[in-house]
Design a protein around this motif. Structure first.
Motif, PDB file in Angstrom:
ATOM      1  N   LYS A 177       9.080  -5.590  17.106  1.00  0.00           N
ATOM      2  CA  LYS A 177       7.764  -5.363  16.554  1.00  0.00           C
ATOM      3  C   LYS A 177       7.040  -6.640  16.085  1.00  0.00           C
ATOM      4  CE  LYS A 177       7.157  -1.548  14.223  1.00  0.00           C
ATOM      5  NZ  LYS A 177       6.861  -0.273  13.148  1.00  0.00           N
ATOM      6  N   LEU A 224      -7.089   2.243  13.099  1.00  0.00           N
ATOM      7  CA  LEU A 224      -5.672   2.893  13.557  1.00  0.00           C
ATOM      8  C   LEU A 224      -6.116   4.317  13.819  1.00  0.00           C
ATOM      9  CD1 LEU A 224      -3.236   1.408  11.071  1.00  0.00           C
ATOM     10  CD2 LEU A 224      -4.399   0.237  13.133  1.00  0.00           C
ATOM     11  N   TYR A 260      -2.710   5.525  15.502  1.00  0.00           N
ATOM     12  CA  TYR A 260      -1.500   4.740  15.933  1.00  0.00           C
ATOM     13  C   TYR A 260      -0.415   4.760  15.224  1.00  0.00           C
ATOM     14  CZ  TYR A 260       0.388  -0.066  16.826  1.00  0.00           C
ATOM     15  OH  TYR A 260       1.458  -1.077  17.077  1.00  0.00           O
ATOM     16  N   GLN A 274       2.569   3.265  14.607  1.00  0.00           N
ATOM     17  CA  GLN A 274       3.371   2.149  14.240  1.00  0.00           C
ATOM     18  C   GLN A 274       3.046   1.586  12.747  1.00  0.00           C
ATOM     19  OE1 GLN A 274       6.136   1.014  15.627  1.00  0.00           O
ATOM     20  NE2 GLN A 274       5.914   2.756  17.396  1.00  0.00           N
ATOM     21  N   ILE A 275       3.976   1.329  12.049  1.00  0.00           N
ATOM     22  CA  ILE A 275       4.088   0.999  10.674  1.00  0.00           C
ATOM     23  C   ILE A 275       3.443  -0.613  10.803  1.00  0.00           C
ATOM     24  CG2 ILE A 275       5.075   0.475   8.489  1.00  0.00           C
ATOM     25  CD1 ILE A 275       6.686   3.078   8.838  1.00  0.00           C
ATOM     26  N   ILE A 311      -1.035  -7.274   7.458  1.00  0.00           N
ATOM     27  CA  ILE A 311      -2.023  -6.392   6.433  1.00  0.00           C
ATOM     28  C   ILE A 311      -2.718  -7.526   5.618  1.00  0.00           C
ATOM     29  CG2 ILE A 311      -2.286  -5.060   4.253  1.00  0.00           C
ATOM     30  CD1 ILE A 311       0.020  -3.179   5.639  1.00  0.00           C
ATOM     31  N   ILE A 316      -6.143   6.947   9.920  1.00  0.00           N
ATOM     32  CA  ILE A 316      -6.417   8.267   9.478  1.00  0.00           C
ATOM     33  C   ILE A 316      -5.077   8.718   9.636  1.00  0.00           C
ATOM     34  CG2 ILE A 316      -6.619   8.695  12.072  1.00  0.00           C
ATOM     35  CD1 ILE A 316      -8.245  10.576   9.403  1.00  0.00           C
ATOM     36  N   HIS A 336      -2.804  12.356   8.965  1.00  0.00           N
ATOM     37  CA  HIS A 336      -3.241  13.675   9.146  1.00  0.00           C
ATOM     38  C   HIS A 336      -2.486  14.758   8.336  1.00  0.00           C
ATOM     39  CE1 HIS A 336       0.035  11.867  11.369  1.00  0.00           C
ATOM     40  NE2 HIS A 336       0.474  12.819  11.968  1.00  0.00           N
ATOM     41  N   GLY A 340       5.657  10.652   8.224  1.00  0.00           N
ATOM     42  CA  GLY A 340       5.604  11.203   9.812  1.00  0.00           C
ATOM     43  C   GLY A 340       5.702  12.594   9.723  1.00  0.00           C
ATOM     44  N   VAL A 365      -5.346   0.434   4.853  1.00  0.00           N
ATOM     45  CA  VAL A 365      -3.837   0.268   5.273  1.00  0.00           C
ATOM     46  C   VAL A 365      -3.679  -0.468   4.031  1.00  0.00           C
ATOM     47  CG1 VAL A 365      -2.202  -0.639   6.499  1.00  0.00           C
ATOM     48  CG2 VAL A 365      -3.992   1.270   7.397  1.00  0.00           C
ATOM     49  N   GLU A 368       1.970   0.006   1.077  1.00  0.00           N
ATOM     50  CA  GLU A 368       2.624   1.381   0.619  1.00  0.00           C
ATOM     51  C   GLU A 368       2.137   2.214   1.759  1.00  0.00           C
ATOM     52  OE1 GLU A 368       1.114   2.793  -3.163  1.00  0.00           O
ATOM     53  OE2 GLU A 368       2.312   4.886  -2.879  1.00  0.00           O
ATOM     54  N   ASP A 389       0.723   5.112   3.842  1.00  0.00           N
ATOM     55  CA  ASP A 389      -0.448   6.162   3.484  1.00  0.00           C
ATOM     56  C   ASP A 389      -0.857   6.042   2.038  1.00  0.00           C
ATOM     57  OD1 ASP A 389       1.697   8.041   5.555  1.00  0.00           O
ATOM     58  OD2 ASP A 389      -0.115   6.779   6.247  1.00  0.00           O
TER      59      ASP A 389
END
Ligand SMILES: Nc1nc2c(c(=O)[nH]1)N[C@@H](CN(C=O)c1ccc(C(=O)N[C@@H](CCC(=O)O)C(=O)O)cc1)CN2
Length: 299
Positions: free
Chosen positions: A164, A184, A187, A189-190, A196, A206, A208, A217, A238, A241, A243
């Motif tokens: 990563k 994103l 996307y 991946q964190i 950031i 976005i 969901h 997830g 982003v 934290e 989400d």
């Protein structure tokens, strides 16, 4: 061969060659609007749109978005910024000024789910997203042919738990410093804190679900298990934290016990596409101010 030729639209630099936008936030107090409008008037600007909001009037924060035309803006921008700086300091303003004709440069990150990416590319091709999509980055090869059919560069940078850090280094390399915003588009991946920090309040994700419900997830599986009667999607900046960043836009759709997880995902995809596209459009139109962990959206 490019299959999707971008529909020609009058470019913003043709429509509004001398238009600027200012975003201002500062401690609330009397005289702010007067000082800004007087400054612009004294410099020969014509204000075409102005909006402001006071959060907690009793000593709270003041927010303003103002659009104006100023002859020969390009050559006068630096002097204008320098002179406004004195007013900004007197009101302890955080402020930005943008030349409308300088289109924002977007990078889109995607994994395997394509619906949000497709929506952004479609709107861009139709001329409804007035920005420059500079590149698409993905941890999978799946979308290469589709993206390149728009004439947009595609960078496949695989990501695993062990790689990563190196993957993000390569992402930073291809994205570069002149990108205005990273989207994103599902996307998965964190993003690391260091990445950031590089793009503070310039990475839009976005999620969901209708945050703050179902963080992390598999939100649709979580929603199904909970027996919800509404599902939604949330576009947010982003932060470290997961989400938990400032919410830009949300929307919802009613569901029922008759919808299984697959149907929740199908219904959700339409919400996700619309919500993300709204958030991206508001960002590139300089309509969003962030204060602490909330947004003020002048739409
Ligand atoms: N720092 C942040 N990074 C990301 C955010 C965020 O808010 N802050 N949003 C996510 C998107 N997302 C939900 O919307 C999300 C994506 C991925 C994961 C996750 O657990 N990913 C695993 C890898 C999964 C895989 O390899 O398929 C991981 O990164 O370890 C949770 C939520 C985008 N990034």
């Amino acid at each position: 061969m490019e299959l999707h030729v971008k529909r020609e639209q009058p470019a913003s630099e043709e429509l509004y060659p001398d238009r600027a936008r200012m975003l201002i936030s500062c401690p609330d107090g009397p005289g702010i609007v007067a000082a800004v409008s007087r400054f612009l008037h004294e410099h020969g600007a014509n204000i075409v749109q102005s909006d402001q909001y006071t959060m907690d009037p009793s000593g709270g924060m003041f927010f303003m978005r103002i659009e104006f035309d100023l002859p020969e803006l390009e050559s006068r921008m630096e002097a204008l910024k320098a002179e406004f700086g004195e007013i900004a300091e007197s009101f302890r303003m955080d402020w930005q000024i943008f030349h409308v004709s300088h289109k924002k440069k977007l990078a889109i990150f995607v994994s395997k789910e394509d619906h949000c990416l497709v929506e952004l590319l479609w709107q861009w091709q139709a001329g409804d997203l007035d920005a420059d999509i500079a590149l698409v980055v993905s941890n999978h090869p799946d979308m290469r042919e589709y993206v390149e059919s728009f004439g947009i560069p595609y960078h496949h940078i695989p990501v695993t738990a062990d790689t990563k850090a190196e993957a993000e280094r390569r992402q930073l390399e291809v994205v570069g410093d002149d990108i205005d915003v990273i989207i994103l588009a599902r996307y998965m991946q964190i993003i690391s804190p260091s990445f950031i920090t590089h793009y503070r309040n310039r990475i839009i994700n976005i999620h969901h679900s209708f945050l703050p419900a179902f963080i992390g997830g598999n939100p649709y599986a979580q929603a199904y298990k909970r027996g919800v009667k509404i599902i939604g999607a949330t576009a947010h900046y982003v932060t470290e934290e997961l989400d938990g960043g400032p919410i830009i836009e949300q929307d919802v759709q009613r569901v029922s016990h008759r919808h299984d997880v697959g149907e929740l995902k199908r219904i959700g995809r339409t919400i996700e596409r619309v919500v993300l596209a709204r958030a991206v459009k508001w960002h590139i139109e300089d309509r969003i101010l962030v204060h602490e962990n909330k947004t003020v959206v002048f739409n």
